[in-house]
Design a protein around this motif. Structure first.
Motif, short mmCIF file in Angstrom:
data_model
loop_
_atom_site.label_atom_id
_atom_site.label_comp_id
_atom_site.label_asym_id
_atom_site.label_seq_id
_atom_site.Cartn_x
_atom_site.Cartn_y
_atom_site.Cartn_z
N THR A 143 -2.64 1.82 -4.50
CA THR A 143 -2.48 3.25 -4.24
C THR A 143 -3.45 3.71 -3.16
O THR A 143 -4.65 3.46 -3.23
CB THR A 143 -2.72 4.06 -5.53
OG1 THR A 143 -1.75 3.69 -6.51
CG2 THR A 143 -2.59 5.56 -5.24
N THR B 189 9.41 1.02 -3.55
CA THR B 189 9.15 0.78 -4.96
C THR B 189 10.43 0.38 -5.69
O THR B 189 10.46 -0.58 -6.48
CB THR B 189 8.55 2.03 -5.62
OG1 THR B 189 7.35 2.39 -4.94
CG2 THR B 189 8.23 1.78 -7.09
N PHE C 9 0.82 -3.42 -6.16
CA PHE C 9 0.83 -2.08 -5.57
C PHE C 9 -0.59 -1.55 -5.49
O PHE C 9 -1.33 -1.56 -6.48
CB PHE C 9 1.68 -1.13 -6.42
CG PHE C 9 3.16 -1.33 -6.26
CD1 PHE C 9 3.84 -0.73 -5.21
CD2 PHE C 9 3.87 -2.09 -7.16
CE1 PHE C 9 5.20 -0.90 -5.05
CE2 PHE C 9 5.25 -2.27 -7.02
CZ PHE C 9 5.91 -1.68 -5.95
N ASP D 186 -4.94 7.00 -1.65
CA ASP D 186 -5.12 8.41 -1.99
C ASP D 186 -5.07 9.24 -0.70
O ASP D 186 -6.06 9.35 0.03
CB ASP D 186 -6.45 8.62 -2.73
CG ASP D 186 -6.55 10.00 -3.36
OD1 ASP D 186 -5.95 10.95 -2.81
OD2 ASP D 186 -7.21 10.12 -4.40
N TYR E 79 0.87 -1.17 0.00
CA TYR E 79 0.00 0.00 0.00
C TYR E 79 0.91 1.22 0.00
O TYR E 79 1.75 1.39 0.89
CB TYR E 79 -0.90 0.00 1.24
CG TYR E 79 -1.91 -1.12 1.25
CD1 TYR E 79 -3.23 -0.90 0.87
CD2 TYR E 79 -1.53 -2.41 1.63
CE1 TYR E 79 -4.16 -1.94 0.87
CE2 TYR E 79 -2.45 -3.45 1.63
CZ TYR E 79 -3.77 -3.20 1.26
OH TYR E 79 -4.67 -4.23 1.26
N ASN E 80 0.74 2.07 -1.01
CA ASN E 80 1.70 3.15 -1.20
C ASN E 80 1.02 4.32 -1.89
O ASN E 80 -0.17 4.26 -2.23
CB ASN E 80 2.89 2.65 -2.05
CG ASN E 80 4.16 3.43 -1.80
OD1 ASN E 80 4.18 4.42 -1.08
ND2 ASN E 80 5.24 2.99 -2.42
N ASN E 81 1.77 5.37 -2.09
CA ASN E 81 1.34 6.51 -2.87
C ASN E 81 2.52 6.95 -3.71
O ASN E 81 3.65 7.01 -3.20
CB ASN E 81 0.88 7.66 -1.96
CG ASN E 81 0.31 8.84 -2.73
OD1 ASN E 81 1.07 9.62 -3.28
ND2 ASN E 81 -1.00 8.96 -2.78
N PRO E 82 2.34 7.23 -5.00
CA PRO E 82 3.47 7.54 -5.87
C PRO E 82 4.26 8.77 -5.47
O PRO E 82 5.39 8.96 -5.92
CB PRO E 82 2.83 7.72 -7.25
CG PRO E 82 1.38 7.95 -6.99
CD PRO E 82 1.06 7.20 -5.74
#
Length: 204
Positions: free
Chosen positions: A30, A16, A28, A32, A4-7
């Protein structure tokens, strides 16, 4: 495995990069952050600190990005990103702890008031920016000495290199000048050239 990530997460960059460096099969997801998804009960159930990144591997949940890259490196020991011998392990952990305790926080003061300030439009704090820049310069002196005669922090590529190099990923936009630190500059450019690092860059 799921991440669980955010770019745009600075902490997420390294996760990443390490995933791609190791060629791991990871989904992955995302989160928000602008919409507050990190505050939803479903996410808080896996990370009560409401932060990304988070790794889920079966019944194992790991938060804290340096713990995640340590785990990922240990999953593929033959790649050598996470040493198994006591000396190598201590060297990598030394840099990861220093990164968490000092370097990342100092660089974040700069990144938040430059790159992220332009991205999100929040007010710039010039005082914090100046303090962060001075601290980063002190940190870069430490890295410069450590990289003398070495291509990588511990002598060979490790998760520590990804942790620290991704902190400098947006250095041009943040105004962090590496020219006074030629060893750091060469190392950062060496890391930037890796396809895994290029995949970790945010979309803008």
């Amino acid at each position: 495995m799921k991440v669980y990530n955010n770019p745009f997460s600075g902490s997420g960059f390294k996760v990443t990069a390490v995933v791609h460096e190791l060629g791991l099969d990871v989904e992955f997801i995302t989160v928000d952050l602008a919409k507050g998804q990190q505050l939803q009960p479903a996410f808080l159930a896996i990370n009560p600190h409401a932060k990304v990144p988070v790794l889920v591997d079966g019944d194992l949940i790991v938060w804290e990005s340096n713990a995640i890259v340590t785990y990922l490196g240990a999953k593929v020991p033959e790649r050598g990103l996470m040493p198994t011998d006591p000396r190598g392990l201590a060297e990598v952990q030394k840099w990861l702890h220093w990164h968490s305790a000092a370097f990342y926080g100092n660089a974040f003061k700069v990144n938040w008031n430059t790159y992220y300030q332009k991205l999100f439009g929040h007010p710039k704090d010039e005082k914090v920016l100046a303090e962060g820049m001075e601290a980063v310069k002190r940190d870069l002196k430490v890295l410069e000495a450590a990289l003398t005669g070495r291509e990588y922090l511990t002598g060979k590529l490790s998760v520590a290199d990804f942790a620290l190099a991704t902190t400098l990923l947006m250095r041009d936009m943040a105004g962090i000048d590496l020219r006074p630190f030629p060893n750091v500059k060469a190392w950062a450019e060496r890391m930037d050239a890796r396809p895994s690092m290029q995949k970790a860059r945010p979309p803008v």
